[in-house]
Design an enzyme around this catalytic site. Structure first.
Site, PDB file in Angstrom:
ATOM      1  CE1 TYR A 179      -4.069  -1.963   0.254  1.00 33.62           C
ATOM      2  CE2 TYR A 179      -2.584  -3.424   1.461  1.00 33.62           C
ATOM      3  CZ  TYR A 179      -3.770  -3.205   0.771  1.00 33.62           C
ATOM      4  OH  TYR A 179      -4.659  -4.240   0.600  1.00 33.62           O
ATOM      5  CB  SER A 180       0.818   4.338  -2.087  1.00 31.34           C
ATOM      6  OG  SER A 180       0.824   3.640  -3.290  1.00 31.34           O
ATOM      7  CB  CYS A 359       0.145   6.983  -8.347  1.00 28.92           C
ATOM      8  SG  CYS A 359       0.097   5.676  -7.095  1.00 28.92           S
ATOM      9  CD  GLU A 399       4.563   2.565  -6.401  1.00 31.00           C
ATOM     10  OE1 GLU A 399       5.766   2.258  -6.474  1.00 31.00           O
ATOM     11  OE2 GLU A 399       4.054   3.079  -5.398  1.00 31.00           O
ATOM     12  CE1 TYR A 401      -3.744   0.694  -6.372  1.00 30.95           C
ATOM     13  CE2 TYR A 401      -1.596   1.769  -6.485  1.00 30.95           C
ATOM     14  CZ  TYR A 401      -2.921   1.765  -6.086  1.00 30.95           C
ATOM     15  OH  TYR A 401      -3.416   2.852  -5.399  1.00 30.95           O
TER      16      TYR A 401
HETATM   17  P1  FAD Z   1      -7.142 -10.141  -3.000  1.00 26.70           P
HETATM   18  O1  FAD Z   1      -7.899 -10.961  -2.058  1.00 26.70           O
HETATM   19  O2  FAD Z   1      -5.688 -10.335  -3.102  1.00 26.70           O
HETATM   20  O3  FAD Z   1      -7.812 -10.245  -4.410  1.00 26.70           O
HETATM   21  C1  FAD Z   1      -7.189  -9.700  -5.543  1.00 26.70           C
HETATM   22  C2  FAD Z   1      -7.408 -10.633  -6.682  1.00 26.70           C
HETATM   23  O4  FAD Z   1      -8.805 -10.661  -6.985  1.00 26.70           O
HETATM   24  C3  FAD Z   1      -6.751 -10.182  -7.961  1.00 26.70           C
HETATM   25  O5  FAD Z   1      -5.416 -10.604  -8.012  1.00 26.70           O
HETATM   26  C4  FAD Z   1      -7.610 -10.831  -9.015  1.00 26.70           C
HETATM   27  O6  FAD Z   1      -7.195 -12.163  -9.196  1.00 26.70           O
HETATM   28  C5  FAD Z   1      -8.977 -10.843  -8.374  1.00 26.70           C
HETATM   29  N1  FAD Z   1      -9.819  -9.778  -8.892  1.00 26.70           N
HETATM   30  C6  FAD Z   1      -9.752  -8.465  -8.563  1.00 26.70           C
HETATM   31  N2  FAD Z   1     -10.696  -7.772  -9.219  1.00 26.70           N
HETATM   32  C7  FAD Z   1     -11.364  -8.681  -9.973  1.00 26.70           C
HETATM   33  C8  FAD Z   1     -12.435  -8.572 -10.890  1.00 26.70           C
HETATM   34  N3  FAD Z   1     -13.018  -7.396 -11.131  1.00 26.70           N
HETATM   35  N4  FAD Z   1     -12.853  -9.691 -11.498  1.00 26.70           N
HETATM   36  C9  FAD Z   1     -12.275 -10.897 -11.248  1.00 26.70           C
HETATM   37  N5  FAD Z   1     -11.247 -11.053 -10.391  1.00 26.70           N
HETATM   38  C10 FAD Z   1     -10.798  -9.949  -9.777  1.00 26.70           C
HETATM   39  N6  FAD Z   1      -4.478  -0.442  -2.877  1.00 26.70           N
HETATM   40  C11 FAD Z   1      -5.114   0.536  -2.181  1.00 26.70           C
HETATM   41  O7  FAD Z   1      -6.309   0.403  -1.871  1.00 26.70           O
HETATM   42  N7  FAD Z   1      -4.449   1.665  -1.803  1.00 26.70           N
HETATM   43  C12 FAD Z   1      -3.148   1.875  -2.105  1.00 26.70           C
HETATM   44  O8  FAD Z   1      -2.573   2.918  -1.749  1.00 26.70           O
HETATM   45  C13 FAD Z   1      -2.461   0.847  -2.816  1.00 26.70           C
HETATM   46  N8  FAD Z   1      -1.148   0.994  -3.131  1.00 26.70           N
HETATM   47  C14 FAD Z   1      -0.503   0.010  -3.813  1.00 26.70           C
HETATM   48  C15 FAD Z   1       0.835   0.206  -4.123  1.00 26.70           C
HETATM   49  C16 FAD Z   1       1.528  -0.773  -4.834  1.00 26.70           C
HETATM   50  C17 FAD Z   1       2.986  -0.536  -5.161  1.00 26.70           C
HETATM   51  C18 FAD Z   1       0.859  -1.938  -5.240  1.00 26.70           C
HETATM   52  C19 FAD Z   1       1.574  -2.998  -6.012  1.00 26.70           C
HETATM   53  C20 FAD Z   1      -0.464  -2.134  -4.926  1.00 26.70           C
HETATM   54  C21 FAD Z   1      -1.166  -1.174  -4.203  1.00 26.70           C
HETATM   55  N9  FAD Z   1      -2.519  -1.345  -3.851  1.00 26.70           N
HETATM   56  C22 FAD Z   1      -3.176  -0.335  -3.179  1.00 26.70           C
HETATM   57  C23 FAD Z   1      -3.248  -2.597  -4.162  1.00 26.70           C
HETATM   58  C24 FAD Z   1      -3.131  -3.564  -2.972  1.00 26.70           C
HETATM   59  O9  FAD Z   1      -1.783  -4.015  -2.854  1.00 26.70           O
HETATM   60  C25 FAD Z   1      -3.998  -4.807  -3.119  1.00 26.70           C
HETATM   61  O10 FAD Z   1      -3.706  -5.419  -4.358  1.00 26.70           O
HETATM   62  C26 FAD Z   1      -5.491  -4.550  -3.056  1.00 26.70           C
HETATM   63  O11 FAD Z   1      -5.849  -3.956  -1.805  1.00 26.70           O
HETATM   64  C27 FAD Z   1      -6.278  -5.876  -3.190  1.00 26.70           C
HETATM   65  O12 FAD Z   1      -5.820  -6.759  -2.230  1.00 26.70           O
HETATM   66  P2  FAD Z   1      -6.829  -7.746  -1.507  1.00 26.70           P
HETATM   67  O13 FAD Z   1      -6.044  -8.627  -0.602  1.00 26.70           O
HETATM   68  O14 FAD Z   1      -7.943  -6.991  -0.902  1.00 26.70           O
HETATM   69  O15 FAD Z   1      -7.404  -8.573  -2.713  1.00 26.70           O
END
Ligand code: FAD
Length: 401
Positions: A179-180, A359, A399, A401
């Site tokens: 998370y940023s 971003c 950046e 994602y």
């Molecule tokens: P997970 O349980 O990991 O689910 C994600 C997975 O669900 C995906 O990989 C995909 O397979 C699936 N999926 C997602 N959408 C769909 C769809 N529409 N249809 C079908 N499948 C789908 N997030 C923020 O909220 N704020 C930030 O500031 C932020 N900064 C980031 C900075 C960086 C450098 C990076 C790499 C990511 C950042 N993210 C940010 C994103 C964050 O890291 C997570 O990826 C995000 O919160 C989702 O994680 P999760 O565990 O909730 O979802």
């Protein structure tokens, strides 16, 4: 904690401010505006202007007003006080110049991986609140964690990792998510002891079953209560660091939670004042912010009051996709706003003091490239090549994602 690094940055700033640069300008001889300049025009049609560092912006604007175009900017240094150089020399010099003027990562010691997944820092959630107003789409929350028990520190533009509790479908502990960081190095409480995030809860319909799926980590974070423990790793990332240069132009293009690092930049530039004796921002910041609806404008009140208080230094441009129309009558996305201002942006990015940051949603770059290509094309420049050069000069930061 940062004394030695900021001292280096300060010395560098003094050095830059004493430097001179030579602008090679074309186009002035054709439009009769040469009376406004005390320089002779060469056979090539070029005019060479020597400009002190602290007047680079103004001179650029003046040249632009006079209808000229800057084709190169070359530093004049002690070793090489010559104004005219071969092309290869010029580009080398330009590269050196922009490198030395730009990235904080070259001057400030950037903290990385102080806490790793095997031994994360466990910090308490101090505060958490909604960022989406009534009638907005989805859930997005701002949250602050206590860092006072450890050594976790960071710079604006870095990210932290969060390890959600529990196990995945294979019975393995959940992996961390990045998370940023949305706060400055001083944290929202201004005591260097907190870190804040801006998190959108991931929710989507399962493509086969149609069931609502909630993201593991984002749901965990959005459901936190003050007092809950959170496993944190990092910090990581050097791509999105702010330059130390107080006179830099900072162009920011955000969609949704992509605002997080820009919140940190803007707070550092306009909110923290005396807390940053080595950073008194005098440059120009321009935020393009793409969101779905007005209630989805994250940090809206603060952004707007900051803009009103700093009208000469901060410009704010929204693209509100479900409320505003693009020139073709469709939804207004960030790339349409970039297209609308592409000529101004093209002027700005040619200034070696300009840094562009993108971003947010993956895929937002293509539309931006398309808009910038059209503007660059008018001057016979291949935007993709130009952007690659900016990247080499540490002036193009992405950046997504
Ligand atoms: P997970 O349980 O990991 O689910 C994600 C997975 O669900 C995906 O990989 C995909 O397979 C699936 N999926 C997602 N959408 C769909 C769809 N529409 N249809 C079908 N499948 C789908 N997030 C923020 O909220 N704020 C930030 O500031 C932020 N900064 C980031 C900075 C960086 C450098 C990076 C790499 C990511 C950042 N993210 C940010 C994103 C964050 O890291 C997570 O990826 C995000 O919160 C989702 O994680 P999760 O565990 O909730 O979802």
């Amino acid at each position: 904690m940062y004394k030695s690094s900021t001292a280096v940055a300060c010395n560098n700033n003094i050095e830059y401010k004493n430097r001179l640069f030579v602008y090679e300008v074309v186009g002035l001889s054709q439009n009769g505006n040469t009376k406004n300049l005390n320089y002779s025009i060469r056979n090539s049609g070029s005019v060479y202007l020597t400009v002190p560092y602290n007047r680079m912006n103004q001179e650029m604007q003046r040249i632009s007003r006079l209808g000229g175009r800057i084709v190169s900017i070359t530093p004049v240094n002690k070793e090489n006080p010559v104004l005219e150089m071969s092309n290869s020399n010029q580009s080398e010099q330009q590269q050196q110049n922009s490198k030395s003027m730009t990235q904080a990562k070259e001057k400030v010691k950037v903290p990385v991986n102080i806490y790793r997944p095997k031994n994360p820092y466990v910090g308490k959630c101090l505060d958490i609140y909604d960022l989406v107003g009534e009638g907005g789409i989805g859930t997005c929350r701002h949250m602050t964690f206590d860092l006072s028990e450890g050594d976790l520190h960071y710079l604006e533009g870095q990210s932290i990792g969060i390890i959600p509790p529990g196990e995945d479908e294979n019975g393995k502990p959940h992996k961390l998510r990045l998370y940023s960081i949305a706060s400055t190095r001083h944290g929202d409480n201004l005591d260097d002891k907190t870190v804040s995030l801006c998190v959108r809860k991931l929710e989507y319909k399962h493509p086969e079953t149609g069931e609502l799926v909630e993201g593991v980590c984002s749901t965990y974070l959005c459901n936190l209560k003050p007092g809950d423990d959170v496993a944190i790793t990092g910090p990581v990332g050097k791509e999105m660091l702010l330059p130390d240069d107080e006179d830099a132009n900072i162009i920011m293009m955000a969609t949704g939670t992509g605002i997080a690092p820009f919140r940190a930049y803007l707070w550092r530039m306009f909110e923290e004042g005396d807390l940053n004796p080595d950073y008194n921002f005098k440059g120009f910041a321009w935020l393009f912010f793409g969101i779905a609806k007005t209630p989805n404008i994250l940090y809206k009140e603060k952004l707007e009051s900051m803009q009103q208080q700093n009208p000469d230094n901060f410009r704010l441009t929204y693209a509100i996709s479900r409320e505003q129309k693009n020139p073709e009558g469709g939804r207004m996305y960030i790339q349409h706003r970039i297209a609308e201002h592409a000529d101004e942006l093209w002027e700005l990015v040619q200034n070696p003091k300009t840094h562009t940051y993108i971003c947010g949603l993956k895929g937002m770059e293509d539309g931006i490239d398309e808009a910038m290509s059209k503007a660059a094309e008018k001057h016979g420049v291949d935007w993709i090549e130009y952007r690659k050069q900016m990247k080499k000069e540490h002036r193009w930061h992405v950046e997504t994602y």
